[in-house]
Write a protein that holds these residues in place. Sequence first.
Motif, PDB file in Angstrom:
ATOM      1  N   SER A 122      68.105 -20.845  62.058  1.00 25.47           N
ATOM      2  CA  SER A 122      67.004 -20.160  61.378  1.00 25.47           C
ATOM      3  C   SER A 122      65.940 -19.671  62.346  1.00 25.47           C
ATOM      4  CB  SER A 122      66.376 -21.093  60.339  1.00 25.47           C
ATOM      5  OG  SER A 122      67.323 -21.502  59.377  1.00 25.47           O
ATOM      6  N   GLY A 123      66.135 -19.901  63.637  1.00 24.17           N
ATOM      7  CA  GLY A 123      65.171 -19.446  64.624  1.00 24.17           C
ATOM      8  C   GLY A 123      63.904 -20.269  64.689  1.00 24.17           C
ATOM      9  N   LEU A 124      63.959 -21.507  64.223  1.00 27.76           N
ATOM     10  CA  LEU A 124      62.772 -22.362  64.207  1.00 27.76           C
ATOM     11  C   LEU A 124      62.603 -23.177  65.484  1.00 27.76           C
ATOM     12  CD1 LEU A 124      62.993 -23.660  60.518  1.00 27.76           C
ATOM     13  CD2 LEU A 124      61.457 -21.917  61.433  1.00 27.76           C
ATOM     14  N   VAL A 125      63.620 -23.156  66.359  1.00 26.06           N
ATOM     15  CA  VAL A 125      63.555 -23.902  67.621  1.00 26.06           C
ATOM     16  C   VAL A 125      63.353 -22.900  68.754  1.00 26.06           C
ATOM     17  CG1 VAL A 125      64.762 -25.486  69.169  1.00 26.06           C
ATOM     18  CG2 VAL A 125      65.076 -25.681  66.686  1.00 26.06           C
ATOM     19  N   ASP A 126      62.437 -23.202  69.646  1.00 22.88           N
ATOM     20  CA  ASP A 126      62.170 -22.339  70.797  1.00 22.88           C
ATOM     21  C   ASP A 126      63.482 -22.046  71.532  1.00 22.88           C
ATOM     22  OD1 ASP A 126      61.440 -21.248  73.300  1.00 22.88           O
ATOM     23  OD2 ASP A 126      59.579 -22.396  73.363  1.00 22.88           O
ATOM     24  N   PRO A 127      63.831 -20.761  71.693  1.00 24.29           N
ATOM     25  CA  PRO A 127      65.107 -20.416  72.342  1.00 24.29           C
ATOM     26  C   PRO A 127      65.272 -21.028  73.724  1.00 24.29           C
ATOM     27  CG  PRO A 127      64.145 -18.473  71.308  1.00 24.29           C
ATOM     28  CD  PRO A 127      63.106 -19.564  71.233  1.00 24.29           C
ATOM     29  N   SER A 128      64.161 -21.300  74.406  1.00 27.45           N
ATOM     30  CA  SER A 128      64.257 -21.890  75.747  1.00 27.45           C
ATOM     31  C   SER A 128      64.805 -23.304  75.701  1.00 27.45           C
ATOM     32  CB  SER A 128      62.881 -21.887  76.427  1.00 27.45           C
ATOM     33  OG  SER A 128      61.974 -22.763  75.758  1.00 27.45           O
ATOM     34  N   ARG A 129      64.790 -23.933  74.522  1.00 27.39           N
ATOM     35  CA  ARG A 129      65.287 -25.301  74.375  1.00 27.39           C
ATOM     36  C   ARG A 129      66.723 -25.339  73.861  1.00 27.39           C
ATOM     37  NH1 ARG A 129      62.827 -29.585  74.535  1.00 27.39           N
ATOM     38  NH2 ARG A 129      63.978 -30.459  72.757  1.00 27.39           N
ATOM     39  N   VAL A 130      67.313 -24.160  73.668  1.00 31.35           N
ATOM     40  CA  VAL A 130      68.659 -24.095  73.108  1.00 31.35           C
ATOM     41  C   VAL A 130      69.613 -23.467  74.117  1.00 31.35           C
ATOM     42  CG1 VAL A 130      70.056 -23.276  71.183  1.00 31.35           C
ATOM     43  CG2 VAL A 130      67.651 -23.834  70.803  1.00 31.35           C
ATOM     44  N   PRO A 131      70.516 -24.247  74.702  1.00 28.76           N
ATOM     45  CA  PRO A 131      71.461 -23.678  75.669  1.00 28.76           C
ATOM     46  C   PRO A 131      72.537 -22.839  74.982  1.00 28.76           C
ATOM     47  CG  PRO A 131      72.017 -25.963  75.241  1.00 28.76           C
ATOM     48  CD  PRO A 131      70.735 -25.682  74.501  1.00 28.76           C
ATOM     49  N   ASP A 132      73.079 -21.864  75.702  1.00 30.08           N
ATOM     50  CA  ASP A 132      74.192 -21.090  75.152  1.00 30.08           C
ATOM     51  C   ASP A 132      75.409 -21.977  74.948  1.00 30.08           C
ATOM     52  OD1 ASP A 132      72.816 -18.734  74.989  1.00 30.08           O
ATOM     53  OD2 ASP A 132      73.510 -17.969  76.925  1.00 30.08           O
ATOM     54  N   ASN A 133      75.614 -22.904  75.882  1.00 29.19           N
ATOM     55  CA  ASN A 133      76.740 -23.827  75.801  1.00 29.19           C
ATOM     56  C   ASN A 133      76.267 -25.226  76.177  1.00 29.19           C
ATOM     57  OD1 ASN A 133      79.292 -22.000  75.425  1.00 29.19           O
ATOM     58  ND2 ASN A 133      78.087 -20.984  77.034  1.00 29.19           N
ATOM     59  N   GLY A 134      76.760 -26.209  75.460  1.00 27.95           N
ATOM     60  CA  GLY A 134      76.342 -27.581  75.721  1.00 27.95           C
ATOM     61  C   GLY A 134      75.713 -28.209  74.498  1.00 27.95           C
ATOM     62  N   ILE A 135      74.710 -29.046  74.712  1.00 26.03           N
ATOM     63  CA  ILE A 135      74.064 -29.768  73.617  1.00 26.03           C
ATOM     64  C   ILE A 135      72.593 -29.387  73.534  1.00 26.03           C
ATOM     65  CG2 ILE A 135      73.470 -32.023  72.678  1.00 26.03           C
ATOM     66  CD1 ILE A 135      76.427 -31.507  72.612  1.00 26.03           C
ATOM     67  N   ALA A 136      72.195 -28.928  72.349  1.00 27.25           N
ATOM     68  CA  ALA A 136      70.778 -28.671  72.082  1.00 27.25           C
ATOM     69  C   ALA A 136      70.153 -29.932  71.501  1.00 27.25           C
ATOM     70  CB  ALA A 136      70.615 -27.506  71.113  1.00 27.25           C
ATOM     71  N   VAL A 137      69.060 -30.375  72.081  1.00 32.81           N
ATOM     72  CA  VAL A 137      68.363 -31.577  71.613  1.00 32.81           C
ATOM     73  C   VAL A 137      67.195 -31.121  70.741  1.00 32.81           C
ATOM     74  CG1 VAL A 137      67.126 -33.661  72.276  1.00 32.81           C
ATOM     75  CG2 VAL A 137      69.036 -32.844  73.682  1.00 32.81           C
ATOM     76  N   VAL A 138      67.324 -31.355  69.445  1.00 34.21           N
ATOM     77  CA  VAL A 138      66.309 -30.908  68.490  1.00 34.21           C
ATOM     78  C   VAL A 138      65.457 -32.103  68.077  1.00 34.21           C
ATOM     79  CG1 VAL A 138      65.863 -29.748  66.302  1.00 34.21           C
ATOM     80  CG2 VAL A 138      67.869 -29.107  67.663  1.00 34.21           C
ATOM     81  N   ARG A 139      64.157 -31.972  68.294  1.00 34.99           N
ATOM     82  CA  ARG A 139      63.221 -33.057  67.997  1.00 34.99           C
ATOM     83  C   ARG A 139      62.635 -32.805  66.601  1.00 34.99           C
ATOM     84  NH1 ARG A 139      59.752 -31.545  73.160  1.00 34.99           N
ATOM     85  NH2 ARG A 139      59.903 -29.623  71.928  1.00 34.99           N
ATOM     86  N   ILE A 140      62.940 -33.698  65.682  1.00 33.21           N
ATOM     87  CA  ILE A 140      62.630 -33.510  64.263  1.00 33.21           C
ATOM     88  C   ILE A 140      61.555 -34.499  63.831  1.00 33.21           C
ATOM     89  CG2 ILE A 140      63.589 -33.579  61.929  1.00 33.21           C
ATOM     90  CD1 ILE A 140      66.377 -33.095  63.329  1.00 33.21           C
ATOM     91  N   TRP A 141      60.528 -33.995  63.173  1.00 35.78           N
ATOM     92  CA  TRP A 141      59.521 -34.863  62.571  1.00 35.78           C
ATOM     93  C   TRP A 141      59.872 -35.048  61.097  1.00 35.78           C
ATOM     94  CZ3 TRP A 141      56.303 -38.419  63.897  1.00 35.78           C
ATOM     95  CH2 TRP A 141      55.272 -38.832  63.050  1.00 35.78           C
ATOM     96  N   GLN A 142      60.239 -36.260  60.707  1.00 35.06           N
ATOM     97  CA  GLN A 142      60.619 -36.544  59.333  1.00 35.06           C
ATOM     98  C   GLN A 142      59.333 -36.821  58.541  1.00 35.06           C
ATOM     99  OE1 GLN A 142      61.048 -38.245  56.471  1.00 35.06           O
ATOM    100  NE2 GLN A 142      62.607 -36.749  55.950  1.00 35.06           N
ATOM    101  N   LYS A 143      58.942 -35.862  57.716  1.00 40.09           N
ATOM    102  CA  LYS A 143      57.619 -35.923  57.080  1.00 40.09           C
ATOM    103  C   LYS A 143      57.525 -36.958  55.975  1.00 40.09           C
ATOM    104  CE  LYS A 143      54.952 -32.470  56.536  1.00 40.09           C
ATOM    105  NZ  LYS A 143      54.292 -31.220  56.098  1.00 40.09           N
ATOM    106  N   ASN A 144      58.644 -37.280  55.308  1.00 39.52           N
ATOM    107  CA  ASN A 144      58.568 -38.269  54.224  1.00 39.52           C
ATOM    108  C   ASN A 144      58.098 -39.615  54.738  1.00 39.52           C
ATOM    109  OD1 ASN A 144      60.968 -36.322  53.675  1.00 39.52           O
ATOM    110  ND2 ASN A 144      60.410 -37.048  51.635  1.00 39.52           N
ATOM    111  N   ILE A 145      58.569 -39.996  55.927  1.00 36.34           N
ATOM    112  CA  ILE A 145      58.278 -41.335  56.441  1.00 36.34           C
ATOM    113  C   ILE A 145      57.547 -41.303  57.778  1.00 36.34           C
ATOM    114  CG2 ILE A 145      60.179 -42.427  55.193  1.00 36.34           C
ATOM    115  CD1 ILE A 145      61.813 -42.341  57.790  1.00 36.34           C
ATOM    116  N   SER A 146      57.185 -40.092  58.246  1.00 32.12           N
ATOM    117  CA  SER A 146      56.430 -39.940  59.499  1.00 32.12           C
ATOM    118  C   SER A 146      57.135 -40.618  60.672  1.00 32.12           C
ATOM    119  CB  SER A 146      55.000 -40.504  59.338  1.00 32.12           C
ATOM    120  OG  SER A 146      54.308 -39.806  58.330  1.00 32.12           O
TER     121      SER A 146
END
Length: 402
Positions: A122-146
């Motif tokens: 959805s384009g919500l992660v900064d493209p600089s943090r997303v490799p073309d190949n490999g593993i993208a590490v997405v840091r998620i804030w879970q708002k229900n439980i902080s």
Amino acid sequence: MTIKKVHSPQIKVPATYMRGGTSKGVFFNLTDLPVAAQIAGKVRDSLLLRVIGSPDPYQKQTDGMGGATSSTSKTVIVDKSNEPDHDVDYLFGQVAIDKPFVDWSGNCGNLSAAVGSFAISSGLVDPSRVPDNGIAVVRIWQKNISKTIIAHVPMTNGEVQETGDFELDGVTFSAAEVQVEFMDPADGEGAMFPTGNLVDDLVLPTDIVSSGSVKATMINAGIPTIFINARDLGYSGAELQEAINSDQAALSMFETIRAYGAVQMGLIKHIDEAAARQHTPKIAIVAAPIDYVSSSGKAIDKEDIDLNVRALSMGKLHHAMMGTAAVAIGTAAAIPGTLVSQAAGNVERESVLFGHPSGTLKVGAQASQVAGQWKVNKAVMSRSARVLMEGWVRVPTDVLDC
């Protein structure tokens, strides 16, 4: 002269239908929602209820996207995060099937595995943090439980890799593996064990248990969960869905136990409030390993597992295991003295492999005591996720007239 009633038209809302782990849900980008539904309240709940097809007295959700089970009556809202060192905010809504109610009190661990993929696509992660190949590490804030969740999303040629050879019991087809880390998984604020005890005497009406109480481990990790020895309720711990879900007396018993446990955990003040808090706490039964045949016909050997666990979600025995409950299992197994640890041999461990109705699941957790309080830095498990459909959901405009 008869005046013809004018009915409201439908509106289109961009949405993605995704599987995450053993659950399915409708995912939304926050900014794609109608303006009135971008904030918490009656309009948002009304919209999500109509999307899923609730409340449905027939309990089929035929006129919506829900699948008439706790695993498939789910919604997710994702947005760019303002939290430091996080990429996106993730808000989970568990939609009741036969009641006009959306429960925001907890997380969905299974759908957590799909949040990273959705955010990237959805384009919500900064493209600089997303490799073309490999593993993208997405840091998620879970708002229900902080709390923080870290999703490790595989990428191939600039796209989320969804297909693969990873097999997850409870899911028919293989897919790409997504490792999910639940950081500091004690749910919400306060102690991991809200009563201060690893095992409590949960006081119950004598028509539920003749002794008037049952041993229980009540833990806030992943999601508030009540663990009880299966044998204390007349079960082996190897039951499949039909054995419990076809027994209305059993379901009523479990709901009563859940309500009393919620009061003792401090989640509600009176058992009557449990009806408005269906998503939490969860209730599960545990037992030492025994052989059984899973719902898919797969033989589970007691020598290959550490214990058996059966958990209920939204009033029914889950077909596999909720991801958040798996975090609670892994955390409790890592702490000697809990009923989960006792069922697994009461030995120190950093991971546990347990049997559930659809097969087995492994979850890792490392526990330590800090100033007399138990703490788990993170719990880790592997899930998978896949987009099933994307486009728009349609709902009548009158759902916004709250």
